[in-house]
Design an enzyme around this catalytic site. Structure first.
Site, PDB file in Angstrom:
ATOM      1  N   THR A  82       0.822  -1.225   0.000  1.00 23.01           N
ATOM      2  CA  THR A  82       0.000   0.000   0.000  1.00 23.01           C
ATOM      3  C   THR A  82       0.853   1.271   0.000  1.00 23.01           C
ATOM      4  OG1 THR A  82      -0.191  -0.314   2.384  1.00 23.01           O
ATOM      5  CG2 THR A  82      -2.056  -0.994   1.048  1.00 23.01           C
TER       6      THR A  82
ATOM      7  N   SER B  59       1.102   8.869   4.833  1.00 23.78           N
ATOM      8  CA  SER B  59       0.550   8.770   3.487  1.00 23.78           C
ATOM      9  C   SER B  59       1.715   9.008   2.548  1.00 23.78           C
ATOM     10  CB  SER B  59      -0.530   9.819   3.270  1.00 23.78           C
ATOM     11  OG  SER B  59      -0.851   9.855   1.907  1.00 23.78           O
ATOM     12  N   ARG B  60       1.989   8.039   1.687  1.00 25.39           N
ATOM     13  CA  ARG B  60       3.161   8.188   0.819  1.00 25.39           C
ATOM     14  C   ARG B  60       2.861   9.022  -0.412  1.00 25.39           C
ATOM     15  NH1 ARG B  60       3.830   2.366   2.022  1.00 25.39           N
ATOM     16  NH2 ARG B  60       4.931   2.324   3.990  1.00 25.39           N
ATOM     17  N   VAL B  61       1.648   9.583  -0.463  1.00 23.34           N
ATOM     18  CA  VAL B  61       1.314  10.508  -1.551  1.00 23.34           C
ATOM     19  C   VAL B  61       1.486  11.935  -1.041  1.00 23.34           C
ATOM     20  CG1 VAL B  61      -0.562  11.327  -3.031  1.00 23.34           C
ATOM     21  CG2 VAL B  61      -0.181   8.887  -2.734  1.00 23.34           C
TER      22      VAL B  61
END
Length: 518
Positions: free
Chosen positions: A350, A376-378
């Protein structure tokens, strides 16, 4: 009696033969060798394909999962009691599929697309295979549009974008499903006329319930109906009473329905609640099919089970319509063990995780999100500019508060700046608390967090923070709706808007303090 001439006989025969059509049905059939626990071994289906649907007697369907030298291993999507050894099994020639279309919205169906809500059949035009190869890199584009959850803690610090895969992880009864349901309810705004005017595209939701009690699924349906969210939501349920094969394919059915919306240029959100139970169902099926067990008795391809599912979530390129499929998988941990086998697998697939802590939940901090571990890697790409400006200092303030909190417990004398940071941090923790099923529009979140990060709450007693926020937002609705409108319209917090907001907050804070003292 009149005599029939030979030429007349041949004429009659010729006429009859000309109307005769050769009707021969060729079926590829096999024989059941062994049956039990939702799994069958079939002899004779030499041309069967992987994932092909096969038909057993009494209308029970199965899916081919093992192709061996002398037999085929099938999983059954129905009661196996009526089927016995020696029964014939027919090939259907098609891969396991489910019906897709707008008609599925508002319905509760099983993983094969059959309705289980007692409201009659679902009439759809299209069938789509439940397993599909995920699209490649070229067909995608970066995640850049926010998917608002309506939760201050998430939208502020762990933002989710359209096309992202964000894991919700935590022990049982820590509010994992609540976060997913709040997100679904919050998409109601995207279906309004105002959202259309602002250019916000609607988000269609799919909630996949795997291995839950039927009563729990009924409560979810009831809640979504009360909130008016069922009209744009489909629930796919494989309950604890359903056979393991149904629980295993349920998430793939959810992804298929989501892809239908995504591929037509629209946006979809799919919640897999939860993948721990799907992994257990797959382990059960694999062991019954005599596949070799690996770590924790899970089969060797357990990682592939989840990776091929979650990789189907994506934001499509503009050439393909720019649709998106966002995935919110849920994983249940045992005693907070995030480093167990299935949790680490899914974390690595994810684009970030929201970690819920039982300790925080029990102490009344809800949603019980541990902001330190959750990421959150975004990141800021999935936030509006106004939120980016406000929430930038929020994370730092909370991180500093957590570090200082440990020192404060010793009760030693602290200097002024440390006390100020502790005061600010405790107010922010209080501010991030939010009730269940009351998602907040993003412009109100911006105002609320702006008040916290700019120190307007520092002098407000801790027990009055919730009242401060409630009354502030009521005031904004009544008197300063234009200010809220300009934040949601421009999606930015320009200097003039920020200044006006500060003036409003200064005035309100003074009157609020006076009201408390009185």
């Amino acid at each position: 009696m009149e005599e029939v001439r030979p030429d007349e006989v041949s004429e009659i025969l010729r006429k009859q033969l000309s109307g005769f059509e050769k009707e021969v049905d060729v079926y590829d059939v096999g024989t059941v060798l062994q049956i039990g626990d939702g799994v069958a071994r079939v002899y004779g289906l030499s041309h069967a394909m992987m994932s092909e649907l096969v038909e057993f007697p009494h209308g029970v369907f199965g899916m081919v999962l093992n192709l061996e030298e002398d037999n085929v291993g099938c999983i059954l999507f129905g009661e196996s009691r009526e089927i016995s050894e020696g029964d014939t099994v027919k090939r259907t020639g098609r891969v396991a599929s489910m019906p897709v279309g707008e008609q599925m919205l508002g319905r509760v169906v099983n993983p094969l697309g059959q309705p289980i809500d007692g409201r009659g059949p679902v009439k759809t035009e299209k069938l789509s295979p439940i397993e599909r190869k995920a699209l490649g890199v070229i067909q995608r584009q970066p995640v850049k549009e926010p998917l608002q959850t309506g939760l201050k803690a998430v939208d502020g610090m762990i933002p989710i974008g359209r096309g992202q895969r964000e894991l919700i992880i935590g022990d049982r009864q820590t509010g994992k499903t609540a976060i997913a349901l709040d997100t679904i309810i919050n998409q109601k705004y995207s279906h309004t006329e105002r959202a259309k005017r602002e250019g916000v595209k609607p988000v269609y939701c799919i909630y996949v319930a795997v291995g839950q009690k039927s009563s729990t699924v009924a409560q979810v349906v009831d809640k979504l109906q009360q909130e008016g969210a069922m009209e744009y939501t489909t629930i796919i349920a494989a309950t604890a009473a359903d056979p393991a094969p149904m629980q295993f394919i349920a998430p793939y059915s959810g992804a298929t329905l989501g892809e239908y919306f995504r591929d037509s240029g629209r946006h979809a959100l799919v919640v897999y609640d939860d993948l721990t139970k799907q992994a257990q169902a797959y382990r059960q099926v694999s062991l019954l099919l005599r596949r070799p067990p690996g770590r924790e008795a899970y089969p060797g391809d357990i990682f592939y089970l989840h990776s091929r599912l979650l990789e189907r979530a994506s934001k499509l390129s503009d050439e393909l319509g720019g649709g998106s499929l966002t995935a919110l998988p849920v994983i249940e941990t045992q005693a907070g063990d995030v480093s167990a086998y299935i949790p680490t697998n899914v974390i690595s697939i994810t684009d970030g995780q929201i970690y819920l802590e039982p300790g925080m939940f029990n102490s009344g901090i809800r949603p019980a999100i541990n902001v330190g571990i959750s990421v959150s890697r975004v990141g800021g790409n999935a936030q509006i500019k106004a939120m980016k400006k406000v929430a930038g200092s929020l994370r730092i303030d909370l991180a500093q508060y957590r570090e200082l909190e440990a020192f404060a417990k010793f009760g030693s004398d602290l200097d002024k700046s440390t006390l100020a940071q502790l005061r600010r941090g405790s107010r922010l923790v209080e501010l991030l608390k939010q009730g269940q099923f009351v998602p907040m529009p993003v412009e109100k979140q911006v105002v609320s967090l702006f008040a916290g990060t700019n120190g307007f709450l520092d002098e407000v007693p801790l027990e009055h923070v919730a009242r401060f926020e409630r009354e502030l937002l009521e005031l904004m609705d009544l008197k300063y709706a234009d200010l809220l409108g300009s934040i949601s319209g421009t999606k930015d917090l320009g200097t003039d808007i920020a200044q006006r907001l500060k003036d409003v907050l200064r005035q309100f804070t003074d009157s609020f303090k006076a009201a408390i003292k009185a």
